[in-house]
Design a protein around this motif. Structure first.
Motif, mmCIF file in Angstrom:
data_model
loop_
_atom_site.group_PDB
_atom_site.id
_atom_site.type_symbol
_atom_site.label_atom_id
_atom_site.label_comp_id
_atom_site.label_asym_id
_atom_site.label_seq_id
_atom_site.Cartn_x
_atom_site.Cartn_y
_atom_site.Cartn_z
ATOM 1 N N VAL A 1 0.895 -1.199 -0.115
ATOM 2 C CA VAL A 1 0.040 0.002 0.030
ATOM 3 C C VAL A 1 1.074 1.202 -0.117
ATOM 4 O O VAL A 1 1.541 1.425 0.810
ATOM 5 C CB VAL A 1 -0.832 0.101 1.187
ATOM 6 C CG1 VAL A 1 -1.793 1.320 1.090
ATOM 7 C CG2 VAL A 1 -1.939 -1.282 1.228
ATOM 8 N N VAL A 2 0.734 2.182 -0.907
ATOM 9 C CA VAL A 2 1.574 3.272 -1.050
ATOM 10 C C VAL A 2 0.584 4.509 -1.368
ATOM 11 O O VAL A 2 -0.533 4.309 -1.383
ATOM 12 C CB VAL A 2 2.504 2.997 -2.225
ATOM 13 C CG1 VAL A 2 3.450 2.114 -2.018
ATOM 14 C CG2 VAL A 2 1.556 3.018 -3.757
ATOM 15 N N ASP A 3 1.238 5.661 -1.165
ATOM 16 C CA ASP A 3 0.775 6.764 -1.261
ATOM 17 C C ASP A 3 1.358 7.804 -2.344
ATOM 18 O O ASP A 3 2.208 8.513 -2.002
ATOM 19 C CB ASP A 3 0.270 7.631 -0.099
ATOM 20 C CG ASP A 3 -0.361 8.991 -0.144
ATOM 21 O OD1 ASP A 3 -0.978 9.339 -1.203
ATOM 22 O OD2 ASP A 3 -0.084 9.848 0.682
ATOM 23 N N GLN A 4 0.994 7.596 -3.740
ATOM 24 C CA GLN A 4 1.837 8.227 -4.530
ATOM 25 C C GLN A 4 0.689 9.362 -5.387
ATOM 26 O O GLN A 4 0.364 8.849 -6.561
ATOM 27 C CB GLN A 4 2.376 7.401 -5.410
ATOM 28 C CG GLN A 4 3.431 6.498 -4.625
ATOM 29 C CD GLN A 4 3.984 5.471 -5.708
ATOM 30 O OE1 GLN A 4 3.737 5.360 -6.994
ATOM 31 N NE2 GLN A 4 4.973 4.818 -5.152
ATOM 32 N N PRO A 5 0.670 10.533 -5.017
ATOM 33 C CA PRO A 5 -0.311 11.373 -5.912
ATOM 34 C C PRO A 5 0.199 11.935 -7.170
ATOM 35 O O PRO A 5 -0.751 12.092 -8.016
ATOM 36 C CB PRO A 5 -0.722 12.661 -4.848
ATOM 37 C CG PRO A 5 0.626 12.351 -4.038
ATOM 38 C CD PRO A 5 1.130 11.140 -3.877
ATOM 39 N N TYR A 6 1.465 11.544 -7.321
ATOM 40 C CA TYR A 6 1.902 12.261 -8.503
ATOM 41 C C TYR A 6 3.000 10.916 -9.226
ATOM 42 O O TYR A 6 3.497 10.356 -8.550
ATOM 43 C CB TYR A 6 3.124 13.440 -8.345
ATOM 44 C CG TYR A 6 2.375 14.323 -7.690
ATOM 45 C CD1 TYR A 6 1.439 15.179 -8.027
ATOM 46 C CD2 TYR A 6 2.895 14.845 -6.381
ATOM 47 C CE1 TYR A 6 0.587 16.211 -7.344
ATOM 48 C CE2 TYR A 6 2.382 15.834 -5.393
ATOM 49 C CZ TYR A 6 1.154 16.529 -6.021
ATOM 50 O OH TYR A 6 0.674 17.501 -5.345
ATOM 51 N N LEU A 7 2.353 10.639 -10.408
ATOM 52 C CA LEU A 7 3.022 9.518 -11.225
ATOM 53 C C LEU A 7 3.553 10.074 -12.668
ATOM 54 O O LEU A 7 2.690 10.532 -13.112
ATOM 55 C CB LEU A 7 2.026 8.281 -11.316
ATOM 56 C CG LEU A 7 1.459 7.842 -10.116
ATOM 57 C CD1 LEU A 7 -0.063 7.986 -10.219
ATOM 58 C CD2 LEU A 7 1.925 6.581 -9.747
ATOM 59 N N VAL A 8 4.851 9.671 -12.850
ATOM 60 C CA VAL A 8 5.417 10.094 -14.227
ATOM 61 C C VAL A 8 5.711 8.760 -14.715
ATOM 62 O O VAL A 8 6.527 8.050 -14.053
ATOM 63 C CB VAL A 8 6.516 11.056 -13.947
ATOM 64 C CG1 VAL A 8 6.999 11.475 -15.150
ATOM 65 C CG2 VAL A 8 6.255 12.315 -13.276
ATOM 66 N N GLY A 9 5.542 8.441 -15.946
ATOM 67 C CA GLY A 9 5.827 7.397 -16.728
ATOM 68 C C GLY A 9 5.971 7.674 -18.137
ATOM 69 O O GLY A 9 5.532 8.833 -18.678
ATOM 70 N N LEU A 10 6.251 6.612 -18.835
ATOM 71 C CA LEU A 10 6.538 6.637 -20.248
ATOM 72 C C LEU A 10 5.256 5.686 -21.059
ATOM 73 O O LEU A 10 4.790 4.474 -20.489
ATOM 74 C CB LEU A 10 7.766 5.971 -20.869
ATOM 75 C CG LEU A 10 8.063 6.019 -22.245
ATOM 76 C CD1 LEU A 10 8.397 7.454 -22.900
ATOM 77 C CD2 LEU A 10 9.258 5.251 -22.647
#
Length: 452
Positions: free
Chosen positions: A268-277
């Motif tokens: 379980v994570v809290d990642q409001p900003y996600l950057v990907g290709l």
């Protein structure tokens, strides 16, 4: 037999803002009875949507090499008197994410013909791709099932409801400790006290059935009192509504329960900003943080994520990323991937070019009652306000049959029918508790109830 009721007005002085607040309140209250806190789309009667350029996938995707994005953004159009909740459930989206993708659209009474953005693409969380991964900020679960030798790997994703303020869902790593179909809910003492204080006492154990907040299936985790489970209140999926558990739509929890073995790791994570290709190059997906940070801190985090994605995929340097655009999207928190490379199209142009999704029926069935007893919820000058209240009633958990009835230039809202005065009176109390709306139990001849 009483076929009339004193006309009492419910929408005097109440504008859209009041009903938006009521919408949020009713969904929160509806969720409070559980560990976490079904109008139908009929595509056969509608003109078919244009076929998208590639096959449409709802929630199961093959993992591709050198990409962090699954799915594709699409749009649909409001048919008849659909709500955004109907559309969200049809496309396996949560309440918060469809509202974030369509700011300014009334979730209960969107206009017929309105184009609706479907946030059906997702940047995968920055975690090892194994077991179950939950991103609280995105209100979304990802399951990476084991792949047979030589077969491509897949990911399955569903929206979830998570812990509300004061009952936060924990972060970290655990595992699926055991599984239970048709679970009974042993109500924690703290939750019983909370409900008793609200005049809504709960039994020590809630047996399996349509009013059990755990729904049809539950996965118990290694953390005390924390489960991944179904729900009797699907309208709360995608929101912060639970007492710490993670809840899924009934149609999602059953296949997940069957697929996930005991011992599966859960992160379980809290990642409001996600950057990907992805297919559009580097993209940024931004959600409202559970714990807001200052703008300077947010910019630092976003810049670091961009650099990490560039290094991970060995793409061009930061000179080819529009940092100003990226920070703008991070602030906007639209909740779906947007391209951030230099020269990326403006967001309105990007959205306008998205393909249409095929029309899908919602799993929610319009509730039907039996009998000649009703709850009269008053007369409304505004048809839109009457429509909104009917939609809220139908989306309660369990759902409440309701309809609006034109009468003398106004619109009468009736909930029911019910088989007895006792059942109607119980519905009066429930509607007051969950929605704050006052009604009275009345008995109507069938011709009167049907507007005859």
């Amino acid at each position: 037999m009483n076929t009339t009721a004193a006309p009492y007005m419910h929408d005097l002085g109440r504008g859209p803002a009041y009903y938006l607040r009521l919408a949020a309140a009713c969904l929160l209250l509806a969720a409070l009875s559980g560990c976490a806190g079904w109008g139908a789309r009929e595509p056969a009667q509608l003109a078919p949507a244009p076929l998208p350029p590639e096959p449409f996938a709802l929630n199961s995707f093959e993992l591709q090499e050198n990409t962090d994005v699954v799915g594709r953004l699409r749009h649909t159009t409001i048919q008849a008197e659909e709500t955004l909740l109907d559309i969200a459930r049809a496309y396996d989206l949560g309440y918060d994410e469809i509202l974030a993708a369509n700011p300014g659209v009334d979730p209960w009474t969107p206009p017929t013909g309105r184009r609706v953005m479907l946030p059906t693409a997702h940047v995968l969380p920055d975690t090892p791709r194994e077991g179950i991964v939950i991103n609280l900020a995105a209100r979304r679960l990802y399951y990476y099932p084991p792949a047979p030798h030589g077969a491509p790997r897949r990911v399955i994703t569903h929206p979830i409801g998570i812990g509300r303020e004061g009952w936060a869902t924990p972060l970290g790593r655990t595992k699926v400790a055991n599984k239970r179909a048709a679970p009974a809910w042993t109500v924690p003492a703290s939750i019983r006290r909370e409900h008793a204080a609200k005049g809504d006492p709960l039994p020590a154990v809630v047996p399996p059935g349509p009013e059990n907040p755990l729904g049809s299936h539950a996965l118990r985790l290694g953390w005390s009192s924390i489960l991944i489970h179904g729900t009797s209140k699907p309208a709360g999926v995608g929101m912060r509504v639970s007492h710490g558990c993670m809840q899924l739509y009934p149609e999602d929890i059953a296949p997940l329960f069957d697929a996930v073995p005991v011992g599966t790791p859960v992160t379980v994570v809290d990642q409001p900003y996600l950057v990907g290709l992805g297919a559009d190059g580097l993209v940024l997906e931004a959600h409202e943080p559970l714990h807001p940070a200052a703008a300077t801190r947010r910019e630092t985090v976003v810049t670091g994520l961009i650099k990490a994605a560039i290094a991970r995929h060995r793409v061009a340097d930061t000179a080819h990323v529009d940092l100003s655009l990226a920070n703008s999207y991070a602030t906007g928190q639209a909740g779906y991937p947007l391209p951030i490379s230099v020269g990326a199209p403006a967001i309105d142009d990007y959205r306008a070019a998205l393909p249409a999704a095929p029309l899908l029926p919602t799993p929610q069935a319009t509730p039907v009652g039996q009998g000649d007893w009703y709850v009269d919820l008053g007369r409304f000058k505004s048809e839109n306000n009457a429509r909104r209240l009917v939609a809220m009633l139908i989306h309660q958990g369990p759902p409440i049959p309701a309809a609006r009835q034109p009468q003398d230039g106004q619109y009468r809202v009736l909930a029911g029918p019910y088989p007895s005065k006792t059942a109607a009176a119980a519905a009066v109390r429930r509607i007051k508790r969950d929605l704050g709306e006052t009604g009275q139990a009345i008995r109507l001849a069938p011709t009167v109830a049907l507007g005859g």
